[in-house]
Design an enzyme around this catalytic site. Structure first.
Site, mmCIF file in Angstrom:
data_model
loop_
_atom_site.group_PDB
_atom_site.id
_atom_site.type_symbol
_atom_site.label_atom_id
_atom_site.label_comp_id
_atom_site.label_asym_id
_atom_site.label_seq_id
_atom_site.Cartn_x
_atom_site.Cartn_y
_atom_site.Cartn_z
ATOM 1 N N LYS A 1 11.241 -3.917 73.223
ATOM 2 C CA LYS A 1 11.422 -2.671 72.469
ATOM 3 C C LYS A 1 10.649 -2.693 71.148
ATOM 4 O O LYS A 1 10.007 -1.709 70.786
ATOM 5 C CB LYS A 1 12.919 -2.475 72.219
ATOM 6 N N ARG B 1 25.014 3.763 69.343
ATOM 7 C CA ARG B 1 25.441 2.594 70.121
ATOM 8 C C ARG B 1 26.601 2.903 71.058
ATOM 9 O O ARG B 1 26.991 2.051 71.851
ATOM 10 C CB ARG B 1 25.841 1.446 69.186
ATOM 11 N N ARG C 1 13.090 -20.728 75.460
ATOM 12 C CA ARG C 1 12.621 -21.485 74.296
ATOM 13 C C ARG C 1 13.244 -22.883 74.271
ATOM 14 O O ARG C 1 14.441 -23.032 74.487
ATOM 15 C CB ARG C 1 12.966 -20.739 73.014
ATOM 16 N N ARG D 1 18.499 -24.359 71.208
ATOM 17 C CA ARG D 1 19.500 -23.841 70.286
ATOM 18 C C ARG D 1 20.589 -23.145 71.095
ATOM 19 O O ARG D 1 20.334 -22.623 72.184
ATOM 20 C CB ARG D 1 18.870 -22.835 69.321
ATOM 21 N N ARG E 1 25.379 -12.148 76.047
ATOM 22 C CA ARG E 1 24.815 -11.147 75.125
ATOM 23 C C ARG E 1 24.290 -9.940 75.903
ATOM 24 O O ARG E 1 24.502 -8.791 75.518
ATOM 25 C CB ARG E 1 23.690 -11.810 74.324
#
Length: 218
Positions: free
Chosen positions: A13, A89, A128, A162, A173
C-alpha cells in the site's frame, strides 16, 4: 479526485500510495499524520486526542472523526483532492466519513483495495532474518544470503527472527486486519466505489491497474 486506499499489511500500500501521489498530486492523508498535525497545532480536537493518548487510552471514534473532518476541511484538499490511508477502520467510521463528505460537499470517488493472498503476505512479512553475530539483515524472498545459512558479511551461521517477524505473529496480525477490513469491503462494494487490484504482481504492474481505474474516474 478523492480516494481511499485499502490493503493488508505487506500488500504494498505504501509503495502504491507514493506512485498515486506522484502522478495525480492528491493529498496523502494517513491517520498518524492527521493526529500528529492536530496535536502539534494544539487544535481543540488535537488536544482532546492528546488527552486520551497521554493516558494510554485509545482515541474514541468520535474524536478521530473530528480530526478527519478538520483535516479534510483544509484548502489543499479542495484544490488537489485527498487519498485517505488508515481511515476508516470500521463501519461506524465509514458512515461518519460519508457524513463528513456530505457536510464538506466532497465525494469519495474510489476505494482501491490491494488484494494479496494471506499465505503470500505471511511469506513477505515473516521472511526477515538477522545474523546474530554482526546484525546483517536478510529476507528469504527478497534478499537471501548468497550461500544458504552463511552470513555474507561476517560468515556467521547463527540467525534469528524478531518476535514481530515470526510467522505466527504475522498470521495473527493479518487475521485481525482481515476481520476489520471485510465489513468495509462489503460496504464500499454496495456503494459502487470499490475497485480491487491484484497486489501479487510486480510493483509497476500493480500501478498500471490502479492507474487505469483512476484515469477512468479522473
Amino acid at each position: 479526485m478523492n480516494l481511499m486506499l485499502m490493503g493488508l499489511p505487506g500488500a504494498g500500500k505504501g509503495t502504491q500510495a507514493e506512485k498515486i501521489v506522484d502522478k495525480y498530486h492528491v493529498i496523502h492523508i494517513s491517520t498518524g499524520d492527521m493526529f500528529r498535525e492536530a496535536m502539534a497545532q494544539e487544535t481543540p480536537v488535537g488536544l482532546k486526542a492528546k488527552g486520551f493518548i497521554d493516558q494510554g487510552n485509545l482515541v474514541p471514534d468520535s474524536v478521530t472523526n473530528e480530526i478527519v473532518k478538520e483535516r479534510l476541511a483544509q484548502s489543499d484538499v479542495f484544490q488537489a483532492g485527498y487519498m485517505l490511508d488508515g481511515f476508516p477502520r470500521n463501519l461506524d467510521q465509514a458512515k461518519a466519513l460519508d457524513q463528513i463528505n456530505q457536510d464538506l460537499n466532497l465525494n469519495l470517488d474510489a476505494v482501491i483495495d490491494i488484494q494479496v493472498d494471506k499465505n503470500l503476505l505471511i511469506d513477505r512479512l515473516s521472511g526477515r532474518f538477522i545474523c546474530r553475530d554482526c546484525g546483517a539483515t536478510y529476507h528469504k524472498l527478497n534478499n537471501p544470503t548468497k550461500v544458504a545459512g552463511i552470513c555474507d558479511r561476517c560468515g556467521g551461521t547463527d540467525f534469528y527472527q524478531r518476535d514481530d517477524d515470526k510467522p505466527e505473529t504475522v498470521k495473527n496480525r493479518l487475521d485481525v486486519n482481515i476481520k476489520m477490513n471485510t465489513p468495509l469491503i462489503d460496504y464500499y462494494q454496495k456503494a459502487g466505489v470499490l475497485h480491487q487490484v491484484n497486489g501479487a504482481q510486480e510493483i509497476d504492474q500493480v500501478f498500471v491497474e490502479i492507474d487505469k481505474i483512476l484515469n477512468a474516474i479522473n
